[in-house]
Design a protein around this motif. Structure first.
Motif, PDB file in Angstrom:
ATOM      1  N   ASN A 324       0.881  -1.284   0.150  1.00  0.00           N
ATOM      2  CA  ASN A 324      -0.110   0.290  -0.430  1.00  0.00           C
ATOM      3  C   ASN A 324       0.906   1.004   0.182  1.00  0.00           C
ATOM      4  OD1 ASN A 324      -1.467   2.243   0.649  1.00  0.00           O
ATOM      5  ND2 ASN A 324      -3.647   0.763   1.007  1.00  0.00           N
ATOM      6  N   ALA A 325       0.717   1.969  -1.196  1.00  0.00           N
ATOM      7  CA  ALA A 325       1.737   2.946  -1.612  1.00  0.00           C
ATOM      8  C   ALA A 325       1.260   4.396  -0.384  1.00  0.00           C
ATOM      9  CB  ALA A 325       1.766   3.199  -2.285  1.00  0.00           C
ATOM     10  N   LEU A 326       0.715   4.494   0.026  1.00  0.00           N
ATOM     11  CA  LEU A 326      -0.091   5.624   1.293  1.00  0.00           C
ATOM     12  C   LEU A 326       0.450   4.688   2.745  1.00  0.00           C
ATOM     13  CD1 LEU A 326      -2.038   7.397   2.097  1.00  0.00           C
ATOM     14  CD2 LEU A 326      -3.928   6.844   3.260  1.00  0.00           C
ATOM     15  N   LYS A 327      -0.209   4.213   2.726  1.00  0.00           N
ATOM     16  CA  LYS A 327       0.565   3.372   4.085  1.00  0.00           C
ATOM     17  C   LYS A 327       2.351   3.160   4.201  1.00  0.00           C
ATOM     18  CE  LYS A 327       1.369  -1.258   7.100  1.00  0.00           C
ATOM     19  NZ  LYS A 327       0.996  -2.399   7.048  1.00  0.00           N
ATOM     20  N   ALA A 328       2.709   3.113   2.848  1.00  0.00           N
ATOM     21  CA  ALA A 328       4.220   3.056   2.877  1.00  0.00           C
ATOM     22  C   ALA A 328       4.877   4.954   3.608  1.00  0.00           C
ATOM     23  CB  ALA A 328       4.652   2.849   2.010  1.00  0.00           C
ATOM     24  N   GLU A 329       4.219   5.662   3.037  1.00  0.00           N
ATOM     25  CA  GLU A 329       4.490   6.848   3.229  1.00  0.00           C
ATOM     26  C   GLU A 329       4.497   7.303   4.273  1.00  0.00           C
ATOM     27  OE1 GLU A 329       4.541  10.793   0.727  1.00  0.00           O
ATOM     28  OE2 GLU A 329       2.222   9.489  -0.099  1.00  0.00           O
ATOM     29  N   ILE A 330       3.275   7.058   5.127  1.00  0.00           N
ATOM     30  CA  ILE A 330       3.096   6.817   6.291  1.00  0.00           C
ATOM     31  C   ILE A 330       4.185   6.776   7.148  1.00  0.00           C
ATOM     32  CG2 ILE A 330       1.470   6.643   8.062  1.00  0.00           C
ATOM     33  CD1 ILE A 330      -0.875   6.993   5.544  1.00  0.00           C
ATOM     34  N   MET A 331       4.667   5.312   6.855  1.00  0.00           N
ATOM     35  CA  MET A 331       4.741   5.168   7.455  1.00  0.00           C
ATOM     36  C   MET A 331       6.731   5.695   8.444  1.00  0.00           C
ATOM     37  SD  MET A 331       3.441   2.487  10.096  1.00  0.00           S
ATOM     38  CE  MET A 331       1.865   2.598   9.703  1.00  0.00           C
ATOM     39  N   ALA A 332       7.204   5.741   6.797  1.00  0.00           N
ATOM     40  CA  ALA A 332       8.104   6.532   6.553  1.00  0.00           C
ATOM     41  C   ALA A 332       7.890   8.123   6.642  1.00  0.00           C
ATOM     42  CB  ALA A 332       8.636   7.083   4.929  1.00  0.00           C
ATOM     43  N   THR A 333       6.980   8.404   7.390  1.00  0.00           N
ATOM     44  CA  THR A 333       7.027   9.860   7.985  1.00  0.00           C
ATOM     45  C   THR A 333       7.499   9.868   9.484  1.00  0.00           C
ATOM     46  OG1 THR A 333       5.477  10.443   6.022  1.00  0.00           O
ATOM     47  CG2 THR A 333       5.684  11.791   7.946  1.00  0.00           C
ATOM     48  N   SER A 334       8.185  10.919   9.425  1.00  0.00           N
ATOM     49  CA  SER A 334       8.848  11.627  11.665  1.00  0.00           C
ATOM     50  C   SER A 334       8.331  12.927  11.100  1.00  0.00           C
ATOM     51  CB  SER A 334      10.192  11.189  11.050  1.00  0.00           C
ATOM     52  OG  SER A 334      11.312  12.687  10.069  1.00  0.00           O
ATOM     53  N   ASP A 335       8.259  13.426  11.125  1.00  0.00           N
ATOM     54  CA  ASP A 335       6.651  15.245  11.267  1.00  0.00           C
ATOM     55  C   ASP A 335       5.617  14.963  11.446  1.00  0.00           C
ATOM     56  OD1 ASP A 335       6.372  17.871  11.050  1.00  0.00           O
ATOM     57  OD2 ASP A 335       7.499  18.760   9.189  1.00  0.00           O
ATOM     58  N   PRO A 336       5.256  15.313  12.373  1.00  0.00           N
ATOM     59  CA  PRO A 336       3.863  15.079  12.467  1.00  0.00           C
ATOM     60  C   PRO A 336       2.442  15.802  12.157  1.00  0.00           C
ATOM     61  CG  PRO A 336       4.890  14.666  14.710  1.00  0.00           C
ATOM     62  CD  PRO A 336       5.819  15.309  13.687  1.00  0.00           C
ATOM     63  N   LYS A 337       2.626  16.800  11.556  1.00  0.00           N
ATOM     64  CA  LYS A 337       2.160  17.511  10.607  1.00  0.00           C
ATOM     65  C   LYS A 337       2.048  16.792   9.212  1.00  0.00           C
ATOM     66  CE  LYS A 337       3.341  22.337  12.835  1.00  0.00           C
ATOM     67  NZ  LYS A 337       3.610  23.309  12.783  1.00  0.00           N
ATOM     68  N   LYS A 338       3.599  16.391   8.650  1.00  0.00           N
ATOM     69  CA  LYS A 338       3.060  16.248   7.126  1.00  0.00           C
ATOM     70  C   LYS A 338       2.582  14.948   7.106  1.00  0.00           C
ATOM     71  CE  LYS A 338       6.218  14.280   3.324  1.00  0.00           C
ATOM     72  NZ  LYS A 338       7.820  13.845   3.492  1.00  0.00           N
TER      73      LYS A 338
END
Length: 386
Positions: A324-338
């Motif tokens: 899941n592309a969205l899940k991958a991008e979410i899990m790679a994000t370290s910025d709460p606002k992003k």
């Protein structure tokens, strides 16, 4: 209230008291202050004149106030009068006291002594071979200038004579859509850079960037324009309360308020049909049993294909379900606002509770950690793939 004639006379006398002229041997120095009893963050103009008295030498000077947490300083001007063995230098500084009570302005002054021969030698090289000036550096111990700094009226946020302007680009938006807002403060005084020009509010989120500051300094003070780029966001309609910024002008000793009036913002909710599929369940089986022939056809084709593969000893590769592309991008994000922006952009009702928790964590510093929030998202995404 306006200053009384007595206070004006007293201030002029203090300026005269703030002028000192001292002979330092090879030269004289003279200080002048525009005010010795300023308010906190009120501009004070300081001038220094250096004049050579021993004309048998070549004198050069290096001068600056010392850095201190008690005040800020900015050099406005330095003028030199070139005369043979008769150096004259005039410095002008703008000083802002940052602490109330008695403060000392201290200085670094170096007298540099040399001769005509050494000056000529230093200029005798060509453009690519400049010789250093041979000189003797003598630190001069200057006495500090004293200021008695008065406190500002209680609640003062801005010091000086300023006007406020604001621009609201739109008053209606969809849920969580940004509502741009620009606030501008313009006038003369101490640069009005505030930590939070709009107080936090549980009804909406505030997105802000670093204020844009433009300043032109002169002996009249600092002429400033400070622009605050902001955006508001909310799940439902809300009211921006009236905002009052308290100001104080030291020149007139007047207090004032700059006001942003109360404003209503309308936030619309998306239609339910845009959030979920219109078809809630598969079409029920038909009673004519026509589907059975189609199913048998698929089964026959599958068995034939399977047996053909076995006969030539071919092993089909195990299919891997695409990530899941969205899940991958979410899990790679370290910025709460992003992460908040990604969830809002996903437009998925399953994430509504996660969005509320994340907003609470970002703007009120309470709520679950980023790690806990990611764990909840991972659980929701995993349930989708089952």
């Amino acid at each position: 209230m306006k200053k009384s004639p007595g206070s004006i006379v007293l201030r002029l006398l203090l300026v005269i008291v703030g002028i000192t002229a001292v002979n330092a041997g090879d030269f004289t120095y003279k200080f002048a202050l525009s005010d010795t009893t300023p308010y906190l963050k009120e501009a004070v103009v300081m001038k220094l004149d250096l004049e050579q008295t021993d004309h048998s030498k070549v004198l050069l000077f290096k001068f600056s106030p010392k850095k201190s947490e008690a005040y800020e300083f900015y050099r406005l001007d330095m003028k030199e009068e070139d005369a043979y063995h008769a150096a004259k230098i005039h410095y002008t500084y703008l000083i802002y006291p940052k602490r109330i009570g008695e403060i000392d302005i201290t200085f670094d002054l170096i007298e540099m002594v040399t001769t005509d021969e050494k000056v000529a030698y230093s200029f005798s090289g060509d453009r690519d071979n400049v010789r250093g000036l041979n000189k003797k550096d003598i630190p001069i111990d200057l006495p500090p200038l004293k200021l008695h700094v008065k406190p500002l009226p209680k609640g003062t946020q801005i010091v000086g004579d300023f006007k406020l302007d604001y621009t609201i680009k739109k008053e209606r938006a969809s849920a969580y859509e940004p509502l741009p807002l620009t606030i501008t403060l313009k006038g003369v005084g101490y640069p009005p850079v505030l930590d939070q020009i709009i107080p936090p509010n549980k009804d909406f989120s505030i997105f802000s960037e670093k204020p844009i500051v433009r300043t032109v300094r002169s002996e009249k003070g600092s002429r400033c324009t400070v622009t605050y780029p902001l955006a508001l966001s909310a799940q439902k309609s809300f009211t921006l309360p009236e905002i009052k910024l308290k100001t104080f002008d030291p020149k007139t000793e007047k207090q004032n308020s700059l006001t942003i009036p109360k404003k209503q913002f309308t936030v619309t909710q998306p239609e339910p049909g845009t959030l979920v599929d219109k078809i809630d369940s598969p079409k029920p089986l038909q009673s004519d049993w026509g589907w059975l022939g189609t199913l048998l056809g698929y089964l026959v084709a599958f068995v034939a294909g399977f047996l053909s593969a076995k006969s030539i000893k071919w092993r089909p590769e195990k299919k891997v379900k695409p990530e899941n592309a969205l899940k991958a991008e979410i899990m790679a994000t370290s910025d709460p606002k992003k992460l908040l922006a990604l969830l809002i952009a996903a437009d998925d009702r399953r994430y509504e509770s996660i969005i509320r928790k994340l907003e609470k964590s970002i703007y009120s510093k309470r709520g679950p950690s980023l790690k806990q929030i990611k764990s909840e998202i991972d659980k929701i995404a995993s349930e989708e793939t089952l």
